[in-house]
Scaffold this active site. Structure first.
Site: not given
Length: 273
Positions: A2-3, A93, A112, A154
């Site tokens: 998920p972003e 889960h 996870r 950067r």
DNA sequence: CTTTTTCCCTGGACGC
DNA sequence: TGCGTCCAGGGAAAAA
């Protein structure tokens, strides 16, 4: 994984189901979820709380309660939230379950176990986020000039800079690659080396990639689901992510896979410079 | 200060 | 069939 677009999809789906409802029972089955705080303590804090709003900042889901308490949920890699009126379809889960005052429940699953639940007071949110997160890429406050400022000087690869949540909040591995393809920029270029024109194109590429993801309810590669259990369709629209060996949709050259910032990275060697 | 590396986790894919 | 190994990656923390 998920972003921003996936978390936004979850937020939008959960909002009407949660707002105005009370957490009647809270069960936290995995102590990792709230670590280092005792899960029983977190569950006890949440019971009886009434939801005032469901917001998002970067990849964080923010459940705001009328009391001023806030539940911050981060799905990390494989966290999912499912809302159901007749019990969870599968028990696999499951790490936490919230029963709402209308009898429905919200089930949190996480293969996870990287995801986190954190309870804060609303007045602690600003400090929490400002230490971790940069600008919101879909807010009006996110400008090309602001992006330029955060990339200036950067030396890290531009992709690594985009993945750094303090540069901007919510871009992960998939949408970083997709944004850089849209901007025709090589992900390995030092971030501070981009000129003003390239930054403008990148700014647009980031927004368009994220908007495309939201429009398609996110990308389901394996674990991600919306709270009603359906899959996103953004995975069918990827321009580069996971497409190594396949022709670039713009110039036809085969997409290549490499590693940037420790992450699998797909790009077109023909048109990303 | 910035950047890179390591760690946390599990299960799917792959080689033998 | 079964085992070992690698890989996926967000973010915190440690190392460089």
């Amino acid at each position: 994984m998920p972003e921003l677009p996936e978390v936004e999809t979850v937020r939008a789906s959960l909002e009407p189901k949660l707002v105005g409802h009370r957490f009647e029972a809270v069960e936290i089955l995995d102590s990792r979820l709230t670590r280092p705080v005792d899960p029983a303590e977190v569950a006890a804090e949440l019971v009886g709380e009434c939801v005032a709003a469901v917001d998002r900042r970067g990849k964080y889901l923010i459940v705001r309660f009328e009391s001023g308490l806030v539940l911050l949920i981060h799905l990390r890699m494989t966290g999912t939230l499912a809302h159901s009126r007749n019990g969870a379809a599968s028990k696999s889960h499951v790490r936490a379950v919230v029963r709402l005052d209308d009898g429905s429940d919200v089930t949190y699953r996480d293969v996870r176990r990287f995801g986190t639940w954190l309870v804060l007071r609303a007045d602690e949110l600003d400090a929490y986020f400002s230490a971790r997160l940069g600008l919101e890429p879909l807010e009006p406050g996110f400008s090309a000039a602001g992006l330029a400022e955060r990339l200036a000087g950067r030396r890290a690869p531009v992709k690594a800079a985009l993945l750094d949540q303090r540069t901007l909040a919510g871009v992960g591995n998939i949408y970083a690659d997709e944004a850089l393809w849209r901007a025709r920029i090589d992900p390995r270029r030092p971030a501070g080396q981009l000129d003003a024109r390239e930054i403008r194109v990148l700014h647009r590429g980031i927004r368009r990639a994220l908007e495309a993801g939201i429009a398609r309810q996110g990308a389901t590669l394996r674990d991600y689901r919306t709270p009603d259990g359906s899959s996103g369709s953004m995975q069918n629209e990827f321009k580069v992510y996971g497409r190594d060996g396949e022709p670039c949709l713009r110039c036809g050259r085969p997409i290549e896979k490499t590693r940037v910032g420790g992450r699998g990275t797909w790009f077109c060697p023909g048109c990303q410079r």
